[in-house]
Design a protein around this motif. Structure first.
Motif, PDB file in Angstrom:
ATOM      1  N   SER A  34     -31.746  -6.440  -1.284  1.00 51.69           N
ATOM      2  CA  SER A  34     -30.600  -6.990  -2.012  1.00 51.69           C
ATOM      3  C   SER A  34     -29.357  -6.228  -1.613  1.00 51.69           C
ATOM      4  N   THR A  35     -28.285  -6.964  -1.352  1.00 53.32           N
ATOM      5  CA  THR A  35     -27.066  -6.306  -0.856  1.00 53.32           C
ATOM      6  C   THR A  35     -25.954  -6.248  -1.904  1.00 53.32           C
ATOM      7  N   ASP A  36     -26.179  -6.896  -3.073  1.00 54.48           N
ATOM      8  CA  ASP A  36     -25.079  -6.906  -4.047  1.00 54.48           C
ATOM      9  C   ASP A  36     -25.529  -6.712  -5.487  1.00 54.48           C
ATOM     10  N   THR A  37     -26.503  -5.836  -5.671  1.00 56.92           N
ATOM     11  CA  THR A  37     -26.925  -5.533  -7.052  1.00 56.92           C
ATOM     12  C   THR A  37     -25.875  -4.605  -7.677  1.00 56.92           C
ATOM     13  N   PRO A  38     -25.824  -4.528  -9.011  1.00 59.84           N
ATOM     14  CA  PRO A  38     -24.853  -3.629  -9.663  1.00 59.84           C
ATOM     15  C   PRO A  38     -24.968  -2.199  -9.140  1.00 59.84           C
ATOM     16  N   LYS A  39     -26.199  -1.747  -8.870  1.00 53.84           N
ATOM     17  CA  LYS A  39     -26.405  -0.381  -8.401  1.00 53.84           C
ATOM     18  C   LYS A  39     -25.759  -0.186  -7.018  1.00 53.84           C
ATOM     19  N   VAL A  40     -25.972  -1.172  -6.133  1.00 57.73           N
ATOM     20  CA  VAL A  40     -25.397  -1.105  -4.783  1.00 57.73           C
ATOM     21  C   VAL A  40     -23.877  -1.077  -4.883  1.00 57.73           C
ATOM     22  N   LEU A  41     -23.337  -1.977  -5.692  1.00 57.82           N
ATOM     23  CA  LEU A  41     -21.876  -2.080  -5.780  1.00 57.82           C
ATOM     24  C   LEU A  41     -21.270  -0.822  -6.387  1.00 57.82           C
ATOM     25  N   GLU A  42     -21.983  -0.213  -7.318  1.00 60.00           N
ATOM     26  CA  GLU A  42     -21.487   1.003  -7.949  1.00 60.00           C
ATOM     27  C   GLU A  42     -21.399   2.133  -6.916  1.00 60.00           C
ATOM     28  N   VAL A  43     -22.443   2.240  -6.106  1.00 58.43           N
ATOM     29  CA  VAL A  43     -22.441   3.304  -5.081  1.00 58.43           C
ATOM     30  C   VAL A  43     -21.349   3.025  -4.056  1.00 58.43           C
ATOM     31  N   ARG A  44     -21.251   1.783  -3.627  1.00 58.39           N
ATOM     32  CA  ARG A  44     -20.221   1.429  -2.649  1.00 58.39           C
ATOM     33  C   ARG A  44     -18.826   1.743  -3.174  1.00 58.39           C
ATOM     34  N   MET A  89     -41.962 -12.442  12.394  1.00 60.38           N
ATOM     35  CA  MET A  89     -41.721 -11.491  11.313  1.00 60.38           C
ATOM     36  C   MET A  89     -40.444 -11.876  10.567  1.00 60.38           C
ATOM     37  N   SER A  90     -40.470 -11.680   9.260  1.00 58.70           N
ATOM     38  CA  SER A  90     -39.291 -12.092   8.511  1.00 58.70           C
ATOM     39  C   SER A  90     -38.982 -11.122   7.371  1.00 58.70           C
ATOM     40  N   VAL A  91     -37.738 -11.161   6.966  1.00 57.62           N
ATOM     41  CA  VAL A  91     -37.280 -10.289   5.897  1.00 57.62           C
ATOM     42  C   VAL A  91     -36.441 -11.143   4.933  1.00 57.62           C
ATOM     43  N   THR A  92     -36.518 -10.816   3.652  1.00 56.70           N
ATOM     44  CA  THR A  92     -35.735 -11.564   2.665  1.00 56.70           C
ATOM     45  C   THR A  92     -34.482 -10.765   2.314  1.00 56.70           C
ATOM     46  N   ILE A  93     -33.323 -11.382   2.530  1.00 54.94           N
ATOM     47  CA  ILE A  93     -32.077 -10.709   2.142  1.00 54.94           C
ATOM     48  C   ILE A  93     -31.349 -11.594   1.134  1.00 54.94           C
ATOM     49  N   ASP A  94     -31.086 -11.058  -0.013  1.00 52.75           N
ATOM     50  CA  ASP A  94     -30.428 -11.790  -1.117  1.00 52.75           C
ATOM     51  C   ASP A  94     -31.102 -13.143  -1.349  1.00 52.75           C
ATOM     52  N   GLY A  95     -32.433 -13.137  -1.335  1.00 52.62           N
ATOM     53  CA  GLY A  95     -33.177 -14.340  -1.673  1.00 52.62           C
ATOM     54  C   GLY A  95     -33.386 -15.305  -0.522  1.00 52.62           C
ATOM     55  N   LYS A  96     -32.817 -14.986   0.642  1.00 55.82           N
ATOM     56  CA  LYS A  96     -32.991 -15.898   1.779  1.00 55.82           C
ATOM     57  C   LYS A  96     -33.893 -15.252   2.818  1.00 55.82           C
ATOM     58  N   LEU A  97     -34.757 -16.075   3.432  1.00 57.24           N
ATOM     59  CA  LEU A  97     -35.726 -15.576   4.405  1.00 57.24           C
ATOM     60  C   LEU A  97     -35.150 -15.657   5.823  1.00 57.24           C
ATOM     61  N   PHE A  98     -35.159 -14.538   6.529  1.00 55.30           N
ATOM     62  CA  PHE A  98     -34.652 -14.527   7.911  1.00 55.30           C
ATOM     63  C   PHE A  98     -35.690 -13.944   8.865  1.00 55.30           C
ATOM     64  N   ASP A  99     -35.857 -14.603  10.025  1.00 53.91           N
ATOM     65  CA  ASP A  99     -36.720 -14.045  11.074  1.00 53.91           C
ATOM     66  C   ASP A  99     -35.962 -12.941  11.793  1.00 53.91           C
ATOM     67  N   PHE A 100     -36.687 -11.989  12.360  1.00 51.03           N
ATOM     68  CA  PHE A 100     -36.016 -10.951  13.132  1.00 51.03           C
ATOM     69  C   PHE A 100     -36.896 -10.458  14.272  1.00 51.03           C
ATOM     70  N   LYS A 101     -36.238  -9.895  15.254  1.00 50.76           N
ATOM     71  CA  LYS A 101     -36.962  -9.317  16.396  1.00 50.76           C
ATOM     72  C   LYS A 101     -37.308  -7.868  16.072  1.00 50.76           C
ATOM     73  N   PRO A 102     -38.494  -7.396  16.457  1.00 51.73           N
ATOM     74  CA  PRO A 102     -38.875  -6.010  16.158  1.00 51.73           C
ATOM     75  C   PRO A 102     -37.813  -5.035  16.670  1.00 51.73           C
TER      76      PRO A 102
END
Lengths: 543, 350
Positions: free
Chosen positions: B72-82, B1-14
């Motif tokens: 996505s971890t660094d979109t304008p919306k995310v950064l604004e809320v942070r 199983m994998s998830v894409t974070i900021d355009g990069k694909l990472f495998d993860f354990k359930p």
């Protein structure tokens, strides 16, 4: 420990006996309490209402020194109800029929009379133990510091074997060792019958191996004396020289007046230590040595994990490492021991080691490794006797019978006294009392006494009292508290001003020569009323 | 199983959360309430991320990773809320970094730095916050508290001492000991796990105050000198002053960062002026300082003399449960190879 500390957090049942772990081994207690939070059953068996009982499913307040009767009674009930692990008994133990027969003479009714626990409660504890899939037993000096200490341990081993609780995760028989490197001191052969890694001194092959590796001849194959014997022999001239590293003997041995007499009889008493203490005044020679924080090396913890100790501070100018003193003395006595650095000494040991052979400084740079670890590729051993395979083959049951403590309360000395450690201090407190703030948290020794006894004697918390035994007396403040059971007082050996070992009984377990620090008898008298009454806020570990 | 974070694909354990997957692969998401030892908390909301196909933002620490998820971890919306979250936290307290012990290792300071916040954007009038300096080892400075709850979880879930809790409601909420007692009069056993996990300067080690900036201290990893658990520690050492300033627990076995009052706060004894620093020989009933050579010559001479007269059996030695393996091996080898007997023992039995 047969198992590892962090495994405790996943245990289904934890049976704590003779261990005040919230004070003696706080970090172990955190894992035990985490297990309770996840739903584990915690049974705390102790004559005192220790802080851990706050989290216990059951506090079984057995009478002081009644452990064997209590455990044998539980085993009787476990067999009677068919809760024993018959498969484990058949496949992994040598004499299961013996133990079945032996505990027949301990029906719960009889055991109950000895240990003071109601029959119904004993049956409930037996049921919990008998029906749990697995259980971990933790014990400390409350088990070993009795004249029947060896039998106490054997009884617990019997219990865990009939329940099949050895050789698996989150179970086992787990002594929590009191000092930072008491495990390592044993592993390194600071014992009279074995070299490092428990290689017997009376095995000719071992002697040959050591002579070759050390480049010496004439090693003795006769086991030496145990510590209490060494001291006793001073009185008849059998011991004339005592070389003592970091052991405040006067304050730690039972019956202080007698210990002083023994030490005074020595012709040459050599002390290597970091602070003046109650023992140093009797030394003919004092060597000031490096303290923790000033030298490189390793400690081995209670779960057999060998870990690095590092130098962070420059030592005082006049101090030397303890090993350097021995190297210099060896040279003057005609033997070059080859001690040039901590790592050189460790490697010298490793050359002839068995269970440590695979552990190097390099491998434990980041994290420790647990022995047995026989090769450089071996990952270390988290728990022993995997799948019930014991080092000796099959597990052997031993017959144990209850004996009362050597000294019981009587008309003259009507109260029992047990001793131990407090959270805020360590050993003879030379380290903790020389660190900032710990002394403010617990500034002086207190005699814990149950409210019923205190009422009879007209004693309030904070009153100055005298605790007197057949061997000596100490004067200290009273702490009237339900931590103690009726008829039982308690104090520690941390403070030289009022040290428990002035009054403790110098009687020993015949096998290990461990003294009965946990039981003697005293008389308590009020010396002076408290100037300002001490307030008991019901805090943990202090009034 | 994998998830894409900021355009990069990472495998993860359930069962892994997005925050855990991101951290495992070096993607930085700030978190003030989440700590690996405590698990998901979802309180501070600084770890928000945007998930494709989903309305609104999600907190990464509570968001379970799903196969095929795009984060996505660094979109304008995310950064604004942070930025808003950090601004509100900064406005709500007195976060003066100048003399703060946590300066340089403060997670709120780091977040403000990463988001480019120089000064709080708002002025908030709250009830006055007090500082609890009553206890021996720990200071609770509520002016700097961001109410993340890490200390409360540390106390109740990690070391399970069950002292800290959240008192009062709303604006008045604050971290309290027991039933709002001063820490010194509470059931607190001063283990300091709260101070170790506090992300800001709200719970700090009292004895380290003013003794050295984190950047000026040298870290040395070692093993605790007290009981047999063998907790792993980091000593924070002021090399110039030759003193230990502070101790923290290492997040490794066997203690996973946890310590007790002795391990965390009983560290000054090596620097005590009471140390023995000179070899001494008893002369005419008094200890007299002598040189190392004199002490060693005297001792070796006496051993030789007494053993020659009485045989080697009169020599006995004590190792110790408090000294290193190397020193214990040394005394055992000395007794066996030099004196040639086995009279060596230590305090394991007593």
């Amino acid at each position: 420990m047969t198992n590892s500390i962090p495994e405790l957090k996943d245990a289904e049942l934890i049976f704590v006996i003779g261990s005040n772990m919230t004070e003696g081994h706080p970090v172990v207690s955190y894992y035990v309490k985490q297990a309770v939070k996840k739903g584990a059953t915690l049974i705390v068996n102790d004559p005192r209402k220790t802080d851990l009982t706050r989290w216990a499913t059951h506090h079984v307040q057995i009478k002081l020194g009644s452990d064997i009767a209590y455990i044998n009674g539980l085993m009787n009930e476990i067999f009677k109800n068919g809760w024993a692990d018959e498969t484990f008994l058949k496949e992994h133990t040598e004499n299961p029929d013996d133990i079945r027969k032996w505990v027949e003479s301990y029906p719960v009714e009889k055991a109950s009379e000895i240990c003071g626990i109601p029959v119904a409660k004993m049956k409930e504890i037996a049921r919990l133990l008998g029906t749990a899939k697995s259980a971990a037993v933790c014990y400390t000096l409350g088990i070993t510091e009795h004249i029947c200490g060896t039998d106490n341990v054997k009884t617990l081993a019997n219990l865990q074997m009939i329940l099949g609780n050895l050789g698996k995760r989150s179970a086992g028989l787990n002594p929590l060792r009191g000092q930072n490197n008491v495990q390592g001191a044993c592993d390194m052969g600071a014992l009279p019958n074995v070299f490092h890694c428990y290689q017997a001194v009376n095995d000719p092959k071992v002697i040959e191996k050591m002579e070759k590796a050390w480049g010496v001849t004439g090693l003795s194959d006769k086991p030496g004396y145990k510590m209490p014997t060494m001291l006793q022999k001073a009185l008849d001239g059998g011991t004339k020289i005592l070389y003592c590293i970091a052991d405040n003997t006067v304050q730690t041995e039972p019956n202080m007046a007698h210990t002083i007499k023994e030490i005074k009889a020595l012709e040459l008493f050599i002390v290597c230590d970091i602070f003046p203490n109650l023992t140093t005044p009797y030394a003919h020679v004092i060597f000031p040595v490096y303290a923790w924080g000033e030298e490189e090396g390793t400690f081995t913890n209670t779960e057999r994990r060998v870990q690095r100790v590092r130098r962070a501070l420059s030592p005082p100018e006049g101090c030397r490492p303890s090993w350097w003193v021995l190297q210099e003395l060896g040279k003057r006595l005609g033997v070059d021991l080859g001690f040039s650095s901590s790592v050189a000494i460790y490697e010298d040991m490793r050359k002839t080691a068995t269970s440590y052979a695979g552990i190097t400084y390099e491998r434990i740079e980041e994290e420790g490794l647990q022995w047995p670890c026989p090769t450089l590729e071996h990952p270390g051993t988290a728990f022993l006797h995997k799948n019930g395979n014991f080092s000796r083959g099959k597990g052997l049951f031993s017959k144990t019978d209850w004996v009362p403590p050597a000294e019981l309360p009587d008309a003259e000395y009507p109260l029992a006294l047990s001793t131990g450690r407090r959270l805020w201090h360590y050993h003879t407190a030379t380290q903790t009392r020389n660190s900032v703030g710990l002394e403010n948290l617990f500034p002086e020794e207190l005699l814990e006494i149950h409210p019923q006894d205190a009422l009879k004697l007209g004693i309030k918390s904070g009153d100055l009292v005298k605790a007197k035994s057949r061997r000596g007396e100490i004067v200290l403040k009273a702490w009237v508290t339900e931590r103690s059971a009726p008829g039982l007082c308690w104090t520690s050996f941390h403070f030289e001003e009022a040290c428990a070992n002035v009054v403790t009984n110098d009687v020993f377990d015949p096998v290990t020569e461990t003294a009965e620090y946990k039981a003697c008898s005293i008389r308590v008298e009020k010396v002076k009323d408290a100037v300002t009454p001490m307030i008991d806020l019901h805090r943990q570990a202090r009034p | 199983m994998s998830v894409t974070i900021d355009g990069k694909l990472f495998d993860f354990k359930p069962g892994a959360t997005v925050l855990e997957v991101a951290r495992e692969h070096g993607v930085k998401i700030p978190s003030l309430c989440y700590h690996p030892k405590i698990g998901p908390a979802g309180r501070c909301r600084i770890c928000v991320v945007e998930v494709e196909g989903q309305k609104g933002l999600e907190t990464a620490c509570t968001l379970a990773a799903r196969d095929g998820m795009v984060v996505s971890t660094d979109t304008p919306k995310v950064l604004e809320v942070r930025r808003m979250v950090v601004n509100l936290l900064l406005s709500n307290g007195e976060h003066n970094c100048l003399s703060c012990e946590q300066n340089g290792q403060c997670e709120l300071q780091d977040a403000a730095y990463q988001l480019g916040i120089e000064a709080p954007a708002f002025v908030v009038d709250g009830p006055p916050a007090e500082v609890d300096k009553s206890s021996e080892m720990i200071v609770i400075d509520r002016r700097k508290c961001i109410m993340c709850g890490r200390c409360i979880d540390a106390c109740n879930k990690v070391v399970v001492n069950e002292v800290l809790g959240m008192g009062e409601r709303g604006h008045e909420s604050r971290v309290v000991c027991d039933t709002d007692r001063p820490m010194a009069d509470s059931t607190c056993v001063q283990c300091g796990e709260c101070s170790q996990l506090c992300p800001v300067g709200a719970i700090i080690d009292k004895k380290a105050i003013g003794k050295g900036r984190v950047s000026n201290l040298t870290k040395v990893n070692t093993t605790c000198p007290y009981c047999g658990v063998g907790c792993q520690l980091t000593l924070h050492v002021d090399k110039d002053a030759n003193r230990i300033v502070k101790v923290t627990g290492r997040e490794v076995l066997p203690n996973n960062g946890m310590l007790c009052v002795k391990g965390r706060y009983g560290y000054e004894f090596p620097s005590s002026p009471k140390r023995l620093t000179q070899p001494m020989i008893m002369k005419n009933g008094k200890h007299e300082p002598v040189s190392w050579d004199e002490a060693l010559d005297y001792t070796a001479g006496r051993i030789k003399e007494i053993v020659a007269k009485n045989g080697s059996d009169v020599f006995s030695a004590f190792g110790s449960g408090r000294i290193t393996n190397e020193n214990n091996y040394a005394i055992a080898k000395f007794t066996r190879a030099v004196i040639k007997n086995n009279n060596v023992d230590h305090c394991a039995r007593t």
